[in-house]
Scaffold this motif. Sequence first.
Motif, short mmCIF file in Angstrom:
data_model
loop_
_atom_site.label_atom_id
_atom_site.label_comp_id
_atom_site.label_asym_id
_atom_site.label_seq_id
_atom_site.Cartn_x
_atom_site.Cartn_y
_atom_site.Cartn_z
N ARG A 65 -4.05 2.79 -9.44
CA ARG A 65 -5.29 2.89 -8.68
C ARG A 65 -5.66 1.51 -8.14
O ARG A 65 -5.30 0.48 -8.73
CB ARG A 65 -6.43 3.44 -9.53
CG ARG A 65 -6.97 2.47 -10.55
CD ARG A 65 -8.17 3.06 -11.29
NE ARG A 65 -8.90 2.06 -12.04
CZ ARG A 65 -8.58 1.62 -13.24
NH1 ARG A 65 -7.51 2.12 -13.85
NH2 ARG A 65 -9.31 0.70 -13.85
N SER A 66 -6.34 1.50 -7.02
CA SER A 66 -6.79 0.24 -6.44
C SER A 66 -8.31 0.19 -6.47
O SER A 66 -8.97 1.22 -6.28
CB SER A 66 -6.28 0.09 -5.01
OG SER A 66 -6.81 1.11 -4.18
N GLN B 53 1.27 4.17 -3.05
CA GLN B 53 1.16 5.61 -2.83
C GLN B 53 2.40 6.33 -3.35
O GLN B 53 2.31 7.42 -3.93
CB GLN B 53 0.97 5.89 -1.34
CG GLN B 53 -0.38 5.40 -0.80
CD GLN B 53 -0.48 5.52 0.71
OE1 GLN B 53 0.54 5.72 1.40
NE2 GLN B 53 -1.69 5.41 1.24
N GLN C 298 2.14 6.70 -7.04
CA GLN C 298 1.21 7.76 -7.40
C GLN C 298 1.86 9.13 -7.26
O GLN C 298 1.70 10.00 -8.12
CB GLN C 298 -0.04 7.66 -6.52
CG GLN C 298 -0.90 6.44 -6.80
CD GLN C 298 -2.01 6.26 -5.78
OE1 GLN C 298 -1.99 6.88 -4.72
NE2 GLN C 298 -2.97 5.39 -6.09
N GLU C 299 2.61 9.32 -6.18
CA GLU C 299 3.30 10.59 -5.97
C GLU C 299 4.35 10.85 -7.03
O GLU C 299 4.68 12.00 -7.33
CB GLU C 299 3.92 10.60 -4.58
CG GLU C 299 2.90 10.58 -3.44
CD GLU C 299 3.54 10.35 -2.09
OE1 GLU C 299 4.78 10.21 -2.05
OE2 GLU C 299 2.80 10.31 -1.07
N ILE D 132 0.84 -1.21 0.00
CA ILE D 132 0.00 0.00 0.00
C ILE D 132 0.87 1.25 0.00
O ILE D 132 0.62 2.20 -0.76
CB ILE D 132 -0.94 -0.02 1.22
CG1 ILE D 132 -1.91 -1.20 1.12
CG2 ILE D 132 -1.70 1.30 1.35
CD1 ILE D 132 -2.76 -1.42 2.36
N ARG D 133 1.93 1.26 0.80
CA ARG D 133 2.82 2.42 0.84
C ARG D 133 3.54 2.61 -0.49
O ARG D 133 3.70 3.73 -0.98
CB ARG D 133 3.84 2.26 1.98
CG ARG D 133 3.25 2.43 3.36
CD ARG D 133 4.34 2.73 4.37
NE ARG D 133 5.31 1.64 4.46
CZ ARG D 133 5.24 0.66 5.36
NH1 ARG D 133 4.26 0.65 6.26
NH2 ARG D 133 6.14 -0.29 5.39
N ASP D 134 3.96 1.49 -1.11
CA ASP D 134 4.65 1.59 -2.39
C ASP D 134 3.71 2.10 -3.48
O ASP D 134 4.12 2.86 -4.37
CB ASP D 134 5.24 0.23 -2.78
CG ASP D 134 6.49 -0.11 -2.00
OD1 ASP D 134 6.95 0.75 -1.22
OD2 ASP D 134 7.01 -1.23 -2.16
N TYR E 16 -5.03 -3.96 -8.14
CA TYR E 16 -4.31 -2.77 -8.58
C TYR E 16 -4.27 -2.71 -10.10
O TYR E 16 -4.06 -3.71 -10.79
CB TYR E 16 -2.89 -2.77 -8.02
CG TYR E 16 -2.84 -2.39 -6.55
CD1 TYR E 16 -2.72 -1.05 -6.18
CD2 TYR E 16 -2.92 -3.35 -5.56
CE1 TYR E 16 -2.67 -0.69 -4.83
CE2 TYR E 16 -2.89 -3.01 -4.21
CZ TYR E 16 -2.77 -1.67 -3.86
OH TYR E 16 -2.74 -1.30 -2.52
#
Length: 357
Positions: free
Chosen positions: A50-51, A40, A43-44, A36-38, A59
């Motif tokens: 997108r999930s 994000q 995306q940054e 989940i962190r990866d 994903y």
Amino acid sequence: MRAARLIRMALLIQSNPGLTAAALARELEISERTVIRDAQALQEAGVPVRSERGRVGGYFLAAGYRTRLTTLRPSEAETLFLSGLPSALRDLGLSDAAEVARLKLTATLLPSVRQAAESSVRRFHLDAPAWFHEPSTPELLPELARAVWADRPVELSYARPGRNGAPSSVAARVVEPYGLVLKAGTWYAVARVLGERETRDGGWRTYRVDRITALGPAPGAQEPFVRDPAFELAAHWEARSAAFARALLRTTVTIRLTGQGLRRLPAVVDGAAVADALASASTPDPAGLVTLDLPAESEDVAFDQLVRLGADVEVLAPAGLRARFREHASALTALYRSDPLEAEPEQAEPQEARRQR
């Protein structure tokens, strides 16, 4: 490490849309929370990941988006082009398809990467089929591999084998290392002796790397050597291997084979010997038997190979080998003349009687 993982994650999602956090965690060997962190972080960085929730969720990348992360670095291309087994593909009838695929891949690479990929094929060759030995890593192999990559002349000391494979002398040579070959778990270096290009054999030598006792830069050689553009490592190795195999065949054995024995012969005898033997084969006699002259390394080797054919082969000559097969057949006849189970009741009966007493 994290950057490489993020790249791999983006490529996984691109090639397998709908991968769940659990599936990505297993593939990347991380926790689902890290997935989940990866996501994000991607995306940054501008990657539209997108999930989606639900039974068919997972994903995805935005529709129509293709990451440019598929560009290969030179080291990746070198590794990719080292992964093929040309002889296995040829045996399977896939060599043409593999060559077309390689050409298509090469056409998509940047010029610098294409050169790196092609250079690896010129320097390293894996000759793997039909061998099952665990390869060893000689101490000087990494240093020699660096010299091969850099086209750097080297001075090496080589222990020549004596009787029973024991080293008998050490020779020093200044060579141009062209390539490395892994065969039957043993590394070999293909090199050209400096200053012997005009000799009959072109100065080409093959050295077992584990017999190289010392290795260093060639005295006075500051620049890389110029590789012969016509040299192809795989073709060179195949030709030299065939010549070496034929040089070992110093004995000729005349044999008579059944049809089954003729079909099984390639499975028990060296390929070069089979080819020569079939060229000398007679036409089948009324009983369907074929007589041929089989090249062999020695009578001992011929016995070990042909005995596996059982009654499908008869040795006609030389006389000493025929006598050896006759003795072997007599020993087998004596061994299997009676059934060992027939003696068990006679031995068991007294024991039973003793127990009753």
